[in-house]
Write a protein that holds these residues in place. Structure first.
Motif, PDB file in Angstrom:
ATOM      1  N   PRO A 120       0.839  -1.200   0.000  1.00 57.45           N
ATOM      2  CA  PRO A 120       0.000   0.000   0.000  1.00 57.45           C
ATOM      3  C   PRO A 120       0.873   1.248   0.000  1.00 57.45           C
ATOM      4  O   PRO A 120       1.907   1.281   0.668  1.00 57.45           O
ATOM      5  N   MET A 121       0.476   2.245  -0.749  1.00 52.47           N
ATOM      6  CA  MET A 121       1.270   3.465  -0.839  1.00 52.47           C
ATOM      7  C   MET A 121       0.373   4.685  -0.796  1.00 52.47           C
ATOM      8  O   MET A 121      -0.608   4.760  -1.542  1.00 52.47           O
ATOM      9  N   LEU A 122       0.678   5.587   0.110  1.00 49.62           N
ATOM     10  CA  LEU A 122      -0.095   6.816   0.220  1.00 49.62           C
ATOM     11  C   LEU A 122       0.033   7.621  -1.065  1.00 49.62           C
ATOM     12  O   LEU A 122       1.085   7.652  -1.696  1.00 49.62           O
ATOM     13  N   SER A 123      -1.042   8.262  -1.426  1.00 44.11           N
ATOM     14  CA  SER A 123      -1.048   9.031  -2.671  1.00 44.11           C
ATOM     15  C   SER A 123      -0.363  10.380  -2.466  1.00 44.11           C
ATOM     16  O   SER A 123      -0.990  11.436  -2.536  1.00 44.11           O
ATOM     17  N   ASP A 124       0.959  10.327  -2.202  1.00 42.79           N
ATOM     18  CA  ASP A 124       1.744  11.557  -2.111  1.00 42.79           C
ATOM     19  C   ASP A 124       3.156  11.300  -2.641  1.00 42.79           C
ATOM     20  O   ASP A 124       3.586  10.161  -2.793  1.00 42.79           O
ATOM     21  N   ILE A 125       3.864  12.352  -2.912  1.00 43.62           N
ATOM     22  CA  ILE A 125       5.152  12.237  -3.581  1.00 43.62           C
ATOM     23  C   ILE A 125       6.217  11.618  -2.689  1.00 43.62           C
ATOM     24  O   ILE A 125       7.150  10.953  -3.164  1.00 43.62           O
ATOM     25  N   PHE A 126       6.093  11.795  -1.365  1.00 43.79           N
ATOM     26  CA  PHE A 126       7.101  11.269  -0.443  1.00 43.79           C
ATOM     27  C   PHE A 126       7.072   9.740  -0.397  1.00 43.79           C
ATOM     28  O   PHE A 126       8.094   9.111  -0.158  1.00 43.79           O
ATOM     29  N   SER A 127       5.910   9.174  -0.614  1.00 44.10           N
ATOM     30  CA  SER A 127       5.791   7.716  -0.568  1.00 44.10           C
ATOM     31  C   SER A 127       6.548   7.046  -1.706  1.00 44.10           C
ATOM     32  O   SER A 127       6.923   5.876  -1.614  1.00 44.10           O
ATOM     33  N   LEU A 128       6.753   7.785  -2.777  1.00 44.26           N
ATOM     34  CA  LEU A 128       7.471   7.223  -3.924  1.00 44.26           C
ATOM     35  C   LEU A 128       8.938   6.956  -3.610  1.00 44.26           C
ATOM     36  O   LEU A 128       9.557   6.077  -4.205  1.00 44.26           O
ATOM     37  N   GLN A 129       9.482   7.713  -2.669  1.00 42.56           N
ATOM     38  CA  GLN A 129      10.918   7.649  -2.408  1.00 42.56           C
ATOM     39  C   GLN A 129      11.364   6.299  -1.849  1.00 42.56           C
ATOM     40  O   GLN A 129      12.497   5.885  -2.060  1.00 42.56           O
ATOM     41  N   GLY A 130      10.476   5.624  -1.137  1.00 43.99           N
ATOM     42  CA  GLY A 130      10.874   4.370  -0.504  1.00 43.99           C
ATOM     43  C   GLY A 130      10.672   3.139  -1.357  1.00 43.99           C
ATOM     44  O   GLY A 130      11.093   2.037  -0.973  1.00 43.99           O
ATOM     45  N   ILE A 131      10.036   3.284  -2.517  1.00 48.96           N
ATOM     46  CA  ILE A 131       9.731   2.124  -3.353  1.00 48.96           C
ATOM     47  C   ILE A 131      11.000   1.413  -3.804  1.00 48.96           C
ATOM     48  O   ILE A 131      11.082   0.181  -3.810  1.00 48.96           O
ATOM     49  N   THR A 132      12.031   2.177  -4.168  1.00 49.94           N
ATOM     50  CA  THR A 132      13.281   1.572  -4.635  1.00 49.94           C
ATOM     51  C   THR A 132      13.940   0.753  -3.534  1.00 49.94           C
ATOM     52  O   THR A 132      14.398  -0.377  -3.764  1.00 49.94           O
ATOM     53  N   GLN A 133      13.974   1.297  -2.310  1.00 55.78           N
ATOM     54  CA  GLN A 133      14.550   0.563  -1.179  1.00 55.78           C
ATOM     55  C   GLN A 133      13.781  -0.720  -0.904  1.00 55.78           C
ATOM     56  O   GLN A 133      14.374  -1.766  -0.624  1.00 55.78           O
ATOM     57  N   LEU A 134      12.467  -0.639  -0.973  1.00 53.41           N
ATOM     58  CA  LEU A 134      11.624  -1.804  -0.726  1.00 53.41           C
ATOM     59  C   LEU A 134      11.925  -2.897  -1.751  1.00 53.41           C
ATOM     60  O   LEU A 134      12.091  -4.069  -1.400  1.00 53.41           O
ATOM     61  N   GLU A 135      12.030  -2.504  -3.010  1.00 56.07           N
ATOM     62  CA  GLU A 135      12.313  -3.478  -4.065  1.00 56.07           C
ATOM     63  C   GLU A 135      13.687  -4.106  -3.859  1.00 56.07           C
ATOM     64  O   GLU A 135      13.873  -5.312  -4.063  1.00 56.07           O
TER      65      GLU A 135
ATOM     66  N   LYS B 150      -3.331  12.528  -9.701  1.00 54.91           N
ATOM     67  CA  LYS B 150      -3.076  11.964 -11.033  1.00 54.91           C
ATOM     68  C   LYS B 150      -1.583  11.974 -11.351  1.00 54.91           C
ATOM     69  O   LYS B 150      -1.051  11.029 -11.942  1.00 54.91           O
ATOM     70  N   GLU B 151      -0.909  13.044 -10.930  1.00 54.69           N
ATOM     71  CA  GLU B 151       0.538  13.128 -11.169  1.00 54.69           C
ATOM     72  C   GLU B 151       1.293  12.069 -10.364  1.00 54.69           C
ATOM     73  O   GLU B 151       2.247  11.455 -10.864  1.00 54.69           O
ATOM     74  N   VAL B 152       0.867  11.863  -9.115  1.00 55.28           N
ATOM     75  CA  VAL B 152       1.496  10.838  -8.276  1.00 55.28           C
ATOM     76  C   VAL B 152       1.311   9.466  -8.916  1.00 55.28           C
ATOM     77  O   VAL B 152       2.268   8.669  -9.004  1.00 55.28           O
ATOM     78  N   GLU B 153       0.108   9.192  -9.382  1.00 55.62           N
ATOM     79  CA  GLU B 153      -0.158   7.892 -10.003  1.00 55.62           C
ATOM     80  C   GLU B 153       0.707   7.694 -11.251  1.00 55.62           C
ATOM     81  O   GLU B 153       1.282   6.626 -11.469  1.00 55.62           O
ATOM     82  N   GLY B 154       0.816   8.737 -12.061  1.00 61.28           N
ATOM     83  CA  GLY B 154       1.629   8.650 -13.260  1.00 61.28           C
ATOM     84  C   GLY B 154       3.094   8.412 -12.947  1.00 61.28           C
ATOM     85  O   GLY B 154       3.759   7.575 -13.591  1.00 61.28           O
ATOM     86  N   THR B 155       3.604   9.115 -11.940  1.00 68.94           N
ATOM     87  CA  THR B 155       5.003   8.940 -11.539  1.00 68.94           C
ATOM     88  C   THR B 155       5.225   7.543 -10.964  1.00 68.94           C
ATOM     89  O   THR B 155       6.246   6.903 -11.251  1.00 68.94           O
ATOM     90  N   LEU B 156       4.272   7.079 -10.154  1.00 65.24           N
ATOM     91  CA  LEU B 156       4.381   5.729  -9.586  1.00 65.24           C
ATOM     92  C   LEU B 156       4.491   4.692 -10.693  1.00 65.24           C
ATOM     93  O   LEU B 156       5.322   3.781 -10.626  1.00 65.24           O
ATOM     94  N   ARG B 157       3.679   4.814 -11.714  1.00 66.06           N
ATOM     95  CA  ARG B 157       3.689   3.830 -12.797  1.00 66.06           C
ATOM     96  C   ARG B 157       5.034   3.827 -13.525  1.00 66.06           C
ATOM     97  O   ARG B 157       5.537   2.767 -13.918  1.00 66.06           O
ATOM     98  N   MET B 158       5.634   5.000 -13.678  1.00 68.04           N
ATOM     99  CA  MET B 158       6.944   5.059 -14.337  1.00 68.04           C
ATOM    100  C   MET B 158       8.030   4.423 -13.473  1.00 68.04           C
ATOM    101  O   MET B 158       8.847   3.635 -13.962  1.00 68.04           O
ATOM    102  N   VAL B 159       8.023   4.772 -12.173  1.00 72.12           N
ATOM    103  CA  VAL B 159       9.021   4.207 -11.256  1.00 72.12           C
ATOM    104  C   VAL B 159       8.850   2.700 -11.149  1.00 72.12           C
ATOM    105  O   VAL B 159       9.828   1.934 -11.211  1.00 72.12           O
ATOM    106  N   ALA B 160       7.604   2.260 -10.990  1.00 74.26           N
ATOM    107  CA  ALA B 160       7.330   0.835 -10.827  1.00 74.26           C
ATOM    108  C   ALA B 160       7.702   0.046 -12.079  1.00 74.26           C
ATOM    109  O   ALA B 160       8.176  -1.094 -11.991  1.00 74.26           O
ATOM    110  N   GLU B 161       7.502   0.633 -13.237  1.00 69.58           N
ATOM    111  CA  GLU B 161       7.866  -0.059 -14.482  1.00 69.58           C
ATOM    112  C   GLU B 161       9.369  -0.288 -14.540  1.00 69.58           C
ATOM    113  O   GLU B 161       9.833  -1.367 -14.933  1.00 69.58           O
ATOM    114  N   ASP B 162      10.154   0.707 -14.124  1.00 73.74           N
ATOM    115  CA  ASP B 162      11.607   0.562 -14.096  1.00 73.74           C
ATOM    116  C   ASP B 162      12.037  -0.547 -13.140  1.00 73.74           C
ATOM    117  O   ASP B 162      13.026  -1.252 -13.390  1.00 73.74           O
ATOM    118  N   LEU B 163      11.291  -0.690 -12.041  1.00 74.26           N
ATOM    119  CA  LEU B 163      11.632  -1.685 -11.026  1.00 74.26           C
ATOM    120  C   LEU B 163      10.945  -3.025 -11.276  1.00 74.26           C
ATOM    121  O   LEU B 163      11.129  -3.969 -10.505  1.00 74.26           O
TER     122      LEU B 163
END
Length: 256
Positions: free
Chosen positions: A142-157, A189-202
């Protein structure tokens, strides 16, 4: 044999415990045998499910002082192995070899009893979370719909990749899903779009279902009752129902 799912995000306040609570109770309502395991020393999932955190807990099980079946509490919502603040000392107490496998070895004896085991991991990527990943078939993020939540996705992966290499080669990332999400705002919408780009890379799947904000979720947890009965028509409850259906369509089905 039970399908084991770890809910994880090293950032707090993203709806991890709430998601574990709702998904566990919803699966139970659907007729599945469900066990919730609280691996967070804060014990919020234990409280939400009405468990007694002053008696046997997952801490006693991991220390080898109690067989897992004796730590299972039959709450009115779902079966649960609770936790309390003592669990936070595991990092210092267990320094030996195979400490990553403590939870897996404990749950192996229970996997034939349940269809689903949901593990609520702490908001950190320490030994408790590694234990959850080692014991799990899947990780749900689960990820909060904010820009700060995106920062930890790489570490989690990265943590999941290490666990896959050293402890659990079969673990899969079930998906990332947004919580407290509002599609009507440009920022969301911007957060969702950024998440999809980051997640695709990972190479992390992003689920189509998102969860809307709901006060009813917090109210039901504080009352230690099922939100499915407390507020069955609220948007978030419907969203979690859709989330479970999406997960089922992606192959998350009990082995039977």
């Amino acid at each position: 044999m039970a399908v084991t799912i770890a809910l994880s995000n090293q950032k707090g306040g993203v709806g991890k415990t709430t998601s574990a609570y709702v998904i566990a109770t919803a699966l139970k309502e659907m007729g599945y045998r469900v066990l919730a395991v609280d691996m967070d020393p804060q014990g919020n999932l234990s409280f939400s499910l009405g468990a007694d955190t002053e008696s046997a807990t997952i801490y006693d099980v991991l220390k080898g002082e109690l067989k897992p079946r004796y730590a299972v509490q039959k709450s009115t919502l779902v079966d649960v192995i609770p936790s309390n603040i003592l669990l936070s000392s595991i990092e210092l107490e267990f320094t030996g070899v195979r400490r990553e496998f403590l939870l897996k070895e404990a749950l192996d004896s229970l996997k034939g009893i349940y269809d689903y085991i949901l593990i609520d991991s702490p908001p950190a990527l320490g030994i408790l979370t590694v234990n959850a990943f080692t014991a799990a078939d899947y990780v749900l993020v689960p990820m909060l719909s904010d820009i700060f939540s995106l920062q930890g996705i790489t570490q989690l992966e990265e943590t999941i990749r290490r666990v896959r290499n050293y402890c659990n080669p079969d673990i899969q990332i079930l998906g990332v899903f947004l919580t407290k999400h509002n599609l009507r705002t440009r920022f969301s919408k911007e957060v969702e779009g950024t998440l999809r780009m980051v997640a695709e890379d990972l190479q992390m799947p992003v689920l189509e279902t998102f969860i809307r904000e709901s006060v009813a979720l917090r109210e039901a947890q504080s009352l230690q009752c099922s939100v499915l009965e407390y507020a069955p028509d609220c948007n978030a409850v419907r969203d979690y129902g859709s989330l479970i259906q999406e997960l089922m369509q992606r192959g998350l089905k009990a082995n039977g």
